[in-house]
Design a protein around this motif. Structure first.
Motif, PDB file in Angstrom:
ATOM      1  N   LYS D   2     -10.520   2.911  -5.840  1.00  0.00           N
ATOM      2  CA  LYS D   2      -9.720   4.145  -5.972  1.00  0.00           C
ATOM      3  C   LYS D   2      -8.505   4.283  -6.906  1.00  0.00           C
ATOM      4  O   LYS D   2      -7.759   3.254  -6.965  1.00  0.00           O
ATOM      5  CB  LYS D   2      -9.409   4.856  -4.607  1.00  0.00           C
ATOM      6  N   PRO D   3      -8.120   5.268  -7.324  1.00  0.00           N
ATOM      7  CA  PRO D   3      -6.746   5.286  -8.232  1.00  0.00           C
ATOM      8  C   PRO D   3      -5.576   4.864  -7.541  1.00  0.00           C
ATOM      9  O   PRO D   3      -5.460   5.114  -6.396  1.00  0.00           O
ATOM     10  CB  PRO D   3      -6.762   6.668  -8.971  1.00  0.00           C
ATOM     11  N   LEU D   4      -4.484   4.453  -8.212  1.00  0.00           N
ATOM     12  CA  LEU D   4      -3.134   4.201  -7.683  1.00  0.00           C
ATOM     13  C   LEU D   4      -2.709   5.432  -6.856  1.00  0.00           C
ATOM     14  O   LEU D   4      -2.681   6.569  -7.418  1.00  0.00           O
ATOM     15  CB  LEU D   4      -2.386   3.826  -8.700  1.00  0.00           C
ATOM     16  N   VAL D   5      -2.007   5.040  -5.731  1.00  0.00           N
ATOM     17  CA  VAL D   5      -1.462   6.155  -5.051  1.00  0.00           C
ATOM     18  C   VAL D   5       0.202   5.684  -5.090  1.00  0.00           C
ATOM     19  O   VAL D   5       0.330   4.492  -5.430  1.00  0.00           O
ATOM     20  CB  VAL D   5      -1.894   6.040  -3.529  1.00  0.00           C
ATOM     21  N   VAL D   6       1.307   6.614  -5.044  1.00  0.00           N
ATOM     22  CA  VAL D   6       2.648   5.987  -5.020  1.00  0.00           C
ATOM     23  C   VAL D   6       3.095   6.609  -3.599  1.00  0.00           C
ATOM     24  O   VAL D   6       2.887   7.811  -3.176  1.00  0.00           O
ATOM     25  CB  VAL D   6       3.180   6.457  -6.153  1.00  0.00           C
ATOM     26  N   ILE D   7       3.860   5.686  -2.848  1.00  0.00           N
ATOM     27  CA  ILE D   7       4.899   6.085  -1.744  1.00  0.00           C
ATOM     28  C   ILE D   7       6.121   6.212  -2.387  1.00  0.00           C
ATOM     29  O   ILE D   7       6.541   5.080  -2.783  1.00  0.00           O
ATOM     30  CB  ILE D   7       4.787   4.844  -0.790  1.00  0.00           C
ATOM     31  N   ALA D   8       6.948   7.393  -2.190  1.00  0.00           N
ATOM     32  CA  ALA D   8       8.017   7.621  -3.107  1.00  0.00           C
ATOM     33  C   ALA D   8       8.874   8.483  -2.105  1.00  0.00           C
ATOM     34  O   ALA D   8       8.385   9.208  -1.473  1.00  0.00           O
ATOM     35  CB  ALA D   8       7.908   8.054  -4.457  1.00  0.00           C
ATOM     36  N   GLY D   9      10.101   8.222  -2.242  1.00  0.00           N
ATOM     37  CA  GLY D   9      10.953   9.164  -1.687  1.00  0.00           C
ATOM     38  C   GLY D   9      12.355   8.302  -1.315  1.00  0.00           C
ATOM     39  O   GLY D   9      12.461   7.157  -1.866  1.00  0.00           O
ATOM     40  N   PRO D  10      13.496   9.078  -0.876  1.00  0.00           N
ATOM     41  CA  PRO D  10      14.753   8.555  -0.888  1.00  0.00           C
ATOM     42  C   PRO D  10      14.615   7.367   0.315  1.00  0.00           C
ATOM     43  O   PRO D  10      14.002   7.746   1.310  1.00  0.00           O
ATOM     44  CB  PRO D  10      15.809   9.430  -0.583  1.00  0.00           C
ATOM     45  N   GLY D  34      -0.988  14.112 -11.869  1.00  0.00           N
ATOM     46  CA  GLY D  34      -2.359  14.076 -11.136  1.00  0.00           C
ATOM     47  C   GLY D  34      -2.498  12.460 -10.492  1.00  0.00           C
ATOM     48  O   GLY D  34      -3.446  11.880 -10.175  1.00  0.00           O
ATOM     49  N   LEU D  35      -1.423  12.392  -9.708  1.00  0.00           N
ATOM     50  CA  LEU D  35      -1.260  11.333  -8.742  1.00  0.00           C
ATOM     51  C   LEU D  35      -1.135  11.245  -7.407  1.00  0.00           C
ATOM     52  O   LEU D  35      -0.445  12.437  -6.922  1.00  0.00           O
ATOM     53  CB  LEU D  35       0.127  10.466  -9.373  1.00  0.00           C
ATOM     54  N   GLY D  36      -1.954  10.936  -6.363  1.00  0.00           N
ATOM     55  CA  GLY D  36      -1.623  11.040  -4.923  1.00  0.00           C
ATOM     56  C   GLY D  36      -0.075  10.260  -4.698  1.00  0.00           C
ATOM     57  O   GLY D  36       0.131   9.167  -5.133  1.00  0.00           O
ATOM     58  N   LEU D  37       0.417  11.199  -4.030  1.00  0.00           N
ATOM     59  CA  LEU D  37       1.773  10.572  -3.569  1.00  0.00           C
ATOM     60  C   LEU D  37       2.060  11.047  -1.993  1.00  0.00           C
ATOM     61  O   LEU D  37       1.728  11.823  -1.390  1.00  0.00           O
ATOM     62  CB  LEU D  37       2.912  11.575  -4.328  1.00  0.00           C
ATOM     63  N   ALA D 217      -3.536  -1.017  -4.201  1.00  0.00           N
ATOM     64  CA  ALA D 217      -3.837   0.270  -3.731  1.00  0.00           C
ATOM     65  C   ALA D 217      -2.832   1.356  -4.159  1.00  0.00           C
ATOM     66  O   ALA D 217      -3.002   2.495  -4.310  1.00  0.00           O
ATOM     67  CB  ALA D 217      -4.303   0.471  -2.361  1.00  0.00           C
ATOM     68  N   ALA D 218      -1.541   0.755  -3.754  1.00  0.00           N
ATOM     69  CA  ALA D 218      -0.483   1.814  -3.971  1.00  0.00           C
ATOM     70  C   ALA D 218       0.728   0.972  -4.299  1.00  0.00           C
ATOM     71  O   ALA D 218       0.972  -0.348  -4.223  1.00  0.00           O
ATOM     72  CB  ALA D 218      -0.016   2.453  -2.575  1.00  0.00           C
ATOM     73  N   LEU D 246       8.034   6.398 -15.613  1.00  0.00           N
ATOM     74  CA  LEU D 246       7.525   4.725 -14.793  1.00  0.00           C
ATOM     75  C   LEU D 246       6.309   5.090 -14.198  1.00  0.00           C
ATOM     76  O   LEU D 246       5.300   4.324 -14.259  1.00  0.00           O
ATOM     77  CB  LEU D 246       8.627   4.501 -13.620  1.00  0.00           C
ATOM     78  N   LEU D 247       5.957   6.049 -13.612  1.00  0.00           N
ATOM     79  CA  LEU D 247       4.832   6.355 -12.979  1.00  0.00           C
ATOM     80  C   LEU D 247       3.709   6.665 -13.750  1.00  0.00           C
ATOM     81  O   LEU D 247       2.750   5.969 -13.524  1.00  0.00           O
ATOM     82  CB  LEU D 247       4.614   7.532 -11.963  1.00  0.00           C
TER      83      LEU D 247
END
Lengths: 263, 263, 263, 263
Positions: D2-10, D34-37, D217-218, D246-247
Motif C-alpha cells: 500500500k502507498p505511504l501514509v503520513v502521521i503528522a501534527g504538532p 492524495g496522501l493518507g494522513l 508503511a508510514a 517534503l511529503l
C-alpha cells in the motif's frame, strides 16, 4: 548533479586470471546499464583480524595485473595503500588511491597519497564523527590535490558492530568533496566470528538504497563470483550474478534523488 | 602478582632539555614512592587531528635524546612506532615499543615490533572489542616475542567520546599478557575541539583508580609541568606537581587489589 | 563520608517463605560484617522481555510479606514502583521506593514517589547521560523530599549490551545526593537471549569493585540461593553463598576510598 | 504494498483553536497530495526533561478536542498513552493509541492498549535492538489485537545522541506488522540542551527519505506553524509551510520503493 558511479570488485586480488575475468564481467554489466564503474581490488589485506589469514598477492605482483585490467577493460582502477612508501608506485598504475578507515588519521599516508596527484578515496574511520572528516580531507587538500572522495563505511556501535548514520552523508558533502557510500563494509561485523570478521550481506541493498536516496556520488559494493569461497569479506560481498539487478535499482533511486536534492 | 608500575611522561618529546628535566623529576618521584616507572615520550605525533598541528622532533633527533634520558636516569623508556620500518632503529634504543591504537590491526607493524625482541605495548583500538585483542597479541607472539603488554584506552561511544569498560581488563588478562590501563587517552574527546582533541583531565584519577582496583599491571598517565602549554594532549595530561599524590593513592589501591585478586 | 551500604536481595519476591529465608540469611551476613544492608525485593516484574515471562506475586500479596520481612529482620526494605498509583500504598510499608530505569523520566511517577516522603532510589535510564540525572532528581526534590538516591546501572552500548562509565559516579555525586552502583543490572545483556535477558555474573565483582574504589554510598547486588532457578535475572545474580566474601572485599576498598576521596 | 501514509501534527495539543487550525491545514495538504494522513497530537508530555517544562492540556480537556478534530476533518487521530488506565477512555475517542518509546517494555500498558481493539503504534525504545521488538509486539498481539504498528525512532548512541539504523526497518517488518519511521524524534538530541532536548530539524528530510526508500508503511513527522514557539520538540519539528514539498518528495520515493521492494 552527476549520475551515480559504482566502485565494485572483489575484496582481494586473487590471481591474474580471476582479476581479468571479474573485471571483464563488471565492464559488461556497467556497459549494459550505462553506469560508470571503477574497478576495486586489493593487493594486500594489511589489517586482517588474525595473523594467519591470507594477506594477498603483494604490491609487486599486483600492480602489473592492475595495469593489465585497466588496459584490457578500459575501466579506471582503485586500490588501497597502507603506508606512505606505497603511494608513488601505486599512483603510477591506478586511477584512485584508497586510504583504509583505520589509517584515516595517518598524516604521512594522507599527504603521500595526495602528492601522487591521483584521486584519493579516504574512508571515514569507524572511530570518527562525520564532522571530523573536514580535517582529514584538509590534510590531503594541503598537497594541492583536490581530487578527493570521502567514503562513509559505518561507525563503531558497541562491540563487533557498525551502524550507518545517514546524516553523515550531507555533513561530509558540506566539505565540498564527493561522498561515496561503502555498502559492503558498513554491514561488516568486525571481528565478529572470532578470528575473522562476519557480515550481513542481506543488508547491502538496504543501506545502499538509503544512501543513494539521500544522495551520493558513488556507491562502493564488493562483489565476487562465489563470495563464500573468497579469501576475505565473503560474508558481506554480493554475488556477482545479483549485482546487475541491484545496480539497476540503485540507478532508479539515484535519478530521483538527483532530481530532488535534499534541501 | 607484582606491584603496580607506572608508564609516565609528556605526550611529546619537546626538546632535549625538556626531556632531561621531566625525566629527572619523574625518576625522583618514582624513587620517593618506591614505584617502578617507565618513561614515555613520542618523537612523532603521526595522526594529529589536523594537518597543521605540530608533529614533533622526528625519529632521527629523538632517538639520541631517548638514549640520553635512559642513561641519565636509568629509567626504561617507551615510545611509539608508526610504521614497520621504524621498529628496528627504535628497538635499538628504547625498552618498550608502543603500537598506537589506530594501528593495532596493522599486521606488518605488529610483526616488525615483535621481531625487535623488545617489549611491545599494544593499545587496544577504539574500534575493537576486548576479546578482539586475542588476535592482536597473537600476531606479535607469532614472532616468538612474548614480552607483550595489552593496553586499554577506551572504546568509541557515540561521536567524539570514549568510554572505559572495566570488564575489558579481566577479559584481556585472560590472554596471558599483562594489562596496562591508559588513563590519559581514555579521557580524551577525540576531535572534540574541532581541529584538536579535547579531554577531561579531572577523570584521570577516577578511571585510574577504578582500573587499579580491578587489577592491572601498569597505569599509563601522561604528565607535563604545564599541560596547558603542551603541544598535544594538554587537556588530558596531569600536571606534574599533582602526580606524586595521585600515584601514592593508586599504590594503596594496588596493594589491596593484589592482595584480593578478582576471582 | 559514611561507610558503604549494600542493597541486596533476590530480584523477585518469590514467596513468603523464600523472602523470610533469604532476608534472614542476609541479615546474618550483614551483621557478621558490620555492614548496613537494605533488603531489595520486587512484587512485580512489570517490563519483562516477553509477555509470558512470570510477573511476580503482585502488590496486594507482596506488601504484607515485605512488612513481615521488615519486622522479622529489622532490615529496611526497598522495592520498585511502576505507576504513580502504587507509590502511596507501597510507601506505607517500605523504606525505599525505587524508580525503574525505563521509567526514570516519567514525571508523575517521580512526583508521586517523592510525595510519599520515603527515600527514593531512582535508576539512571540506559538512555540517559550522567548529567541528565540532575533534571531527574530535581523532579523528586520539587516535592520537598530530598531523601533521594541516584543509581547507576549502565548505559546502552550498541545492541543488547550495557557499559558502565565510571565517570558517571562523580558527575552524579555533584548533584548533591548519594550515588548507588547497581552491579547486577550493569552486567545485564538486555534481551540478549531472545525472549529473556542474559547476563554476565562474573563481572559483578569487577564493576562493583571499580565503583567502590571511585567512591559510592551504596552498591546494589541481587543475590539468590540458587540463581539458575530464579524466575528473573538469574544470569546476573550472585549466589548467596558467594556474597559474604564479595562484600568483605568491597568493604576494604570502601574504607580506602573513603579515606582517600577522589579530588 | 500500500502507498505511504503520513502521521503528522504538532507535538502537543496546545489549544482547541490551534488543533482545529492545524488539523484543517493538514487535511488540505493531504487531500492536495492524495496522501493518507493520521493526525497526531498529545494531551500530556509525561516525560519532559525537566519538572517545570509544560505538560499539556491533560486527558480530560484533550479528548473532546480530539473528537472534534476527528469529526471536523474526517482524519483519523493518534495520541499517546502513558499508563494502563488511560487506554480505555482514549481508545473510545481516537483511532490509534501510541506507546511512547520509554514505555515500550511496560507489559500492562501494552496489554491495556491492545485490549482497546484500536490500532496501536508502539515506538521502539532507544535501548532496544530491532529484533527485541518481536517480543514487544507479541505482548500486544497476545490480546488478540493484531492491528499493530512498529515505530523506529532511533537508538541510543553515546550520550545525548540517537542514531537511525536503517537495517531496523526490514528486521522489524519481518515480524509481520507495518513499520513506521519517526523522522522527528530520530533527530532529537535527548537532554541535549541542559533542561530541554535539542534537535536537528534539517535531518528530518534526510532520514525520512532514507527510510521511505528502504520501504515503510508510514512516516511520522511532527509539524507546527511556528516550531520555534512550540512548547515541546520545537527544534525537531518541520515548519508547516515546508511540509507539502517534503511529503510530495517522499511520495515519489515511496512509489519507487513499493515498485522495487528490497529483496
Amino acid at each position: 548533479d552527476k549520475p551515480l558511479v559504482v566502485i565494485a570488485g572483489p575484496c582481494a586480488l586473487e590471481s591474474r586470471a580471476h582479476a581479468l575475468e571479474v573485471s571483464a564481467a563488471l565492464k559488461e554489466i556497467a556497459a549494459g546499464l550505462g553506469l560508470g564503474l571503477i574497478y576495486k581490488t586489493s593487493f594486500d589485506k594489511a589489517n586482517r583480524t588474525a595473523a594467519n589469514s591470507p594477506r594477498g598477492i603483494g604490491m609487486e605482483l599486483g600492480l602489473p595485473i592492475m595495469a593489465e585490467v585497466r588496459e584490457a577493460t578500459g575501466l579506471p582502477v582503485l586500490t588501497d595503500v597502507h603506508d606512505a612508501g606505497q603511494c608513488k608506485p601505486v599512483g603510477e598504475v591506478v586511477d584512485v588511491l584508497q586510504i583504509p578507515a583505520f589509517l584515516s588519521r595517518q598524516t604521512d599516508l594522507l599527504l603521500a597519497a595526495g602528492e601522487t596527484g591521483r584521486a584519493v578515496n579516504v574512508k571515514k574511520g569507524q572511530f570518527l564523527a562525520p564532522w571530523d572528516m573536514k580535517n582529514v580531507v584538509a590534510k590531503i587538500a594541503s598537497t594541492g590535490n583536490h581530487n578527493v572522495l570521502q567514503c562513509e563505511r559505518g561507525a563503531s556501535f558497541g562491540y563487533n558492530t557498525l551502524v550507518s548514520d545517514m546524516r553523515a552523508l550531507p555533513i561530509m558533502a558540506a566539505n565540498g568533496y564527493p561522498v561515496v557510500f561503502d555498502a559492503t563494509h558498513s554491514v561488516q561485523q568486525p571481528g565478529g566470528q572470532g578470528t575473522t570478521s562476519g557480515g550481513e550481506r542481506q543488508y547491502v541493498p538496504v543501506l545502499a538504497r538509503a544512501a543513494v536516496a539521500v544522495g551520493v556520488a558513488a556507491v562502493f559494493i564488493e562483489t565476487h563470483p562465489d563470495p563464500d569461497k573468497a579469501p576475505s569479506d565473503g560474508p558481506n560481498m554480493v554475488p556477482l550474478r545479483q549485482l546487475p539487478a541491484l545496480l539497476a535499482e540503485l540507478m532508479e533511486f539515484d535519478r530521483l534523488a538527483k532530481a530532488r536534492p535534499v534541501a
